[in-house]
Design an enzyme around this catalytic site. Structure first.
Site, PDB file in Angstrom:
ATOM      1  N   ASN A   7     -12.335   9.280  -5.332  1.00 52.60           N
ATOM      2  CA  ASN A   7     -12.736   8.070  -6.058  1.00 52.60           C
ATOM      3  C   ASN A   7     -14.116   7.631  -5.580  1.00 52.60           C
ATOM      4  OD1 ASN A   7     -12.397   6.160  -3.775  1.00 52.60           O
ATOM      5  ND2 ASN A   7     -10.263   6.822  -3.939  1.00 52.60           N
ATOM      6  N   ASP A  63      -3.557   7.379  -4.627  1.00 58.10           N
ATOM      7  CA  ASP A  63      -2.127   7.125  -4.846  1.00 58.10           C
ATOM      8  C   ASP A  63      -1.374   8.436  -5.061  1.00 58.10           C
ATOM      9  OD1 ASP A  63      -2.214   4.317  -4.714  1.00 58.10           O
ATOM     10  OD2 ASP A  63      -3.135   4.249  -6.704  1.00 58.10           O
ATOM     11  N   LYS A  72      -8.833  29.711  -6.501  1.00 58.94           N
ATOM     12  CA  LYS A  72      -9.559  28.810  -7.400  1.00 58.94           C
ATOM     13  C   LYS A  72      -8.945  28.907  -8.803  1.00 58.94           C
ATOM     14  CE  LYS A  72     -14.013  28.093  -9.491  1.00 58.94           C
ATOM     15  NZ  LYS A  72     -15.151  28.825  -9.983  1.00 58.94           N
ATOM     16  N   ASP A 112       2.594   5.370   1.235  1.00 58.49           N
ATOM     17  CA  ASP A 112       1.759   4.167   1.287  1.00 58.49           C
ATOM     18  C   ASP A 112       1.485   3.783   2.750  1.00 58.49           C
ATOM     19  OD1 ASP A 112       0.896   1.435   1.261  1.00 58.49           O
ATOM     20  OD2 ASP A 112       1.549   1.367  -0.837  1.00 58.49           O
ATOM     21  N   PHE A 151      -6.055  -4.180   1.073  1.00 54.85           N
ATOM     22  CA  PHE A 151      -7.128  -4.366   0.090  1.00 54.85           C
ATOM     23  C   PHE A 151      -6.649  -3.813  -1.242  1.00 54.85           C
ATOM     24  CE2 PHE A 151     -10.961  -5.838   2.346  1.00 54.85           C
ATOM     25  CZ  PHE A 151     -10.392  -5.945   3.609  1.00 54.85           C
ATOM     26  N   LYS A 193       2.370  -7.546  -5.097  1.00 55.20           N
ATOM     27  CA  LYS A 193       2.001  -6.326  -4.376  1.00 55.20           C
ATOM     28  C   LYS A 193       2.070  -6.589  -2.866  1.00 55.20           C
ATOM     29  CE  LYS A 193      -1.503  -3.933  -6.214  1.00 55.20           C
ATOM     30  NZ  LYS A 193      -2.887  -3.492  -6.477  1.00 55.20           N
ATOM     31  N   LYS A 231       4.658  -4.689  -0.244  1.00 56.32           N
ATOM     32  CA  LYS A 231       4.168  -3.893   0.886  1.00 56.32           C
ATOM     33  C   LYS A 231       4.388  -4.604   2.213  1.00 56.32           C
ATOM     34  CE  LYS A 231       0.739  -1.622  -1.955  1.00 56.32           C
ATOM     35  NZ  LYS A 231       0.006  -0.387  -1.784  1.00 56.32           N
TER      36      LYS A 231
END
Ligand SMILES: Cc1cc2nc3c(=O)[nH]c(=O)nc-3n(C[C@H](O)[C@H](O)[C@H](O)COP(=O)(O)O)c2cc1C
Length: 409
Positions: free
Chosen positions: A214, A285, A295, A313, A332, A349, A353
């Protein structure tokens, strides 16, 4: 909460509906040991009488540049007033007043004192959501931030006009607590505290040359790490693949995948007595169920056939540690919607958690941007907003977490 030395606050009250809340603010400030001197704009007096503030503050309220009382004390009383204060707080700060001070306009006593100041200026804006979101107000806020004016950002909720949204003045108690925190911040000492931070993205390999990643740059996590280190903490930083350098005094562990990040984080939590855990990293995630040793070849492999499984998590795993090794956990959350629109979901959330607090920010806006806006969402359902450079916000995040930790222990 008592302040050690009597700090002199010059409280400016401008013409907003939240002027009534300034009565509470004066009481809270006095209760916390501040000396309060008040200046009201002409519009502010339409909302609450100056007599009320005189009684609450125990000091005469100053009203205009030219009145006898002001000029009697000193020929240039506005300069004197600016000099006498340890800090100037404008609460509520109207849209009009923000526009004036952003442009250096000094056409009444309060704006003249602001221009003549040589102390910190804090503003707590309060206005209708459309006024707050108007391009002119946004421009003025940006200018004020560049001019190093501290903004106590308005919160989200019901407004006097019947609308719901951002624009409510920060609650008086929160204003006072934040001022006290700011003043303590310079003396913040984290010697003998272990602070653990994860930062950056993770990389989930699909085959030897491709993977899922990301756009997190890791900047905020690295800045929190440097800030904690500068306050004397022993810092462990579990970093995903990013190019940042960090101080040699920080114990940096480089990882690539979410699994590696998870393993290293838990290992540190179990080995050391961690006071605060900041899970800043944008941990993937999902990961491919099977890593292809070869490959994947165009025309032969079909990417649609890749099966994805959820990663464990890390935040929830740290928050689930037995109380003897569980740090204060700060999660975060990257939101594509504006966090102010999904505070309830963010709090859910946090509950799922078992994190102590969730710091939400809007993505992709925050990735690679020097500026960031974060929403602190607490178990009480309360939220606070911090905005500014990543240097400034990372310090605020650290101060806020330390404050909460102290409150809970
Ligand atoms: C009933 C009423 C409520 C108001 N509430 C606000 C407010 O909450 N925030 C704001 O920025 N302006 C508000 N205004 C507009 C300001 O009072 C107006 O812009 C004024 O010129 C501000 O003057 P000052 O900045 O010198 O105090 C309100 C006006 C009225 C009549």
């Amino acid at each position: 909460m008592e302040t050690e030395i009597k700090t002199k606050i010059l409280l400016g009250i401008t013409g907003g509906i939240a002027a009534y809340k300034s009565c509470d603010l004066v009481r809270e400030l006095k209760k916390s040991g501040f000396e309060v001197q008040i200046i009201m704009t002409e519009s502010a007096r339409r909302f609450v009488s100056s007599l009320t503030f005189e009684v609450l503050s125990g000091n005469p309220v100053c009203l205009n540049l030219w009145e006898e009382g002001v000029t009697k004390n000193s020929p240039v009383s506005h300069i004197q007033q600016a000099r006498n204060a340890d800090l100037i707080l404008i609460a509520p700060a109207s849209a009009n007043f923000l526009a004036k001070i952003a442009n250096g306009i000094a056409d009444d006593l309060l704006s003249t004192v602001c221009l003549a100041r040589n102390v910190e200026l804090i503003v707590a804006p309060s206005m209708n959501i459309h006024m707050w979101e108007n391009a002119a107000t946004k421009r003025n806020i940006k200018t004020l931030q560049e001019d190093e004016v501290t903004i106590f950002l308005p919160t989200y909720g019901d407004q006097a006009c019947g609308e719901i949204g951002l624009g409510r003045m920060m609650e008086p108690k929160d204003i006072v607590d934040t001022i006290i925190k700011h003043r303590k911040a310079d003396k913040l000492i984290l010697d003998n505290h272990n602070v653990l931070i994860t930062a950056g993205p993770t990389y989930e390999p699909i085959d030897p040359v491709r993977g899922l990643m990301n756009s997190s740059t890791g900047t905020l996590g690295f800045k929190i790490a440097e800030c904690a280190r500068s306050f004397g903490a022993n810092v462990d930083l579990v970093a995903g693949p990013v190019a940042h350098e960090c101080s040699k005094k920080i114990n940096r562990i480089n990882v690539r995948s979410a699994r590696e990040m998870h393993t290293e984080t838990l290992k540190i939590c179990k080995a050391k007595n961690i006071s605060i855990f900041f899970c800043v990293a944008a941990i993937a995630d999902w990961k491919p169920k099977i890593f292809s040793v070869e490959k994947l070849k165009k025309g032969v492999s079909n990417l649609n056939n890749i099966e994805w499984v959820e990663n464990t998590d890390t935040l929830a795993a740290v928050a689930a540690l037995p109380s003897s090794s569980k740090p204060y956990t700060v999660g975060f959350s990257a939101e594509t919607d504006n966090p102010s629109n999904c505070l309830v979901e963010i709090n859910k959330k946090r509950i799922n958690k078992n994190a102590d607090v969730i710091v939400a920010n809007k993505v992709p806006d925050s990735f690679g941007n020097k500026e960031i806006e974060v929403f602190f969402v607490y178990s009480s359902g309360k939220h606070l907003i911090f905005k500014g450079s990543k240097d400034h916000v990372s310090k605020q995040i650290l101060i806020e977490a330390v404050e909460q930790l102290n409150l809970e222990t």
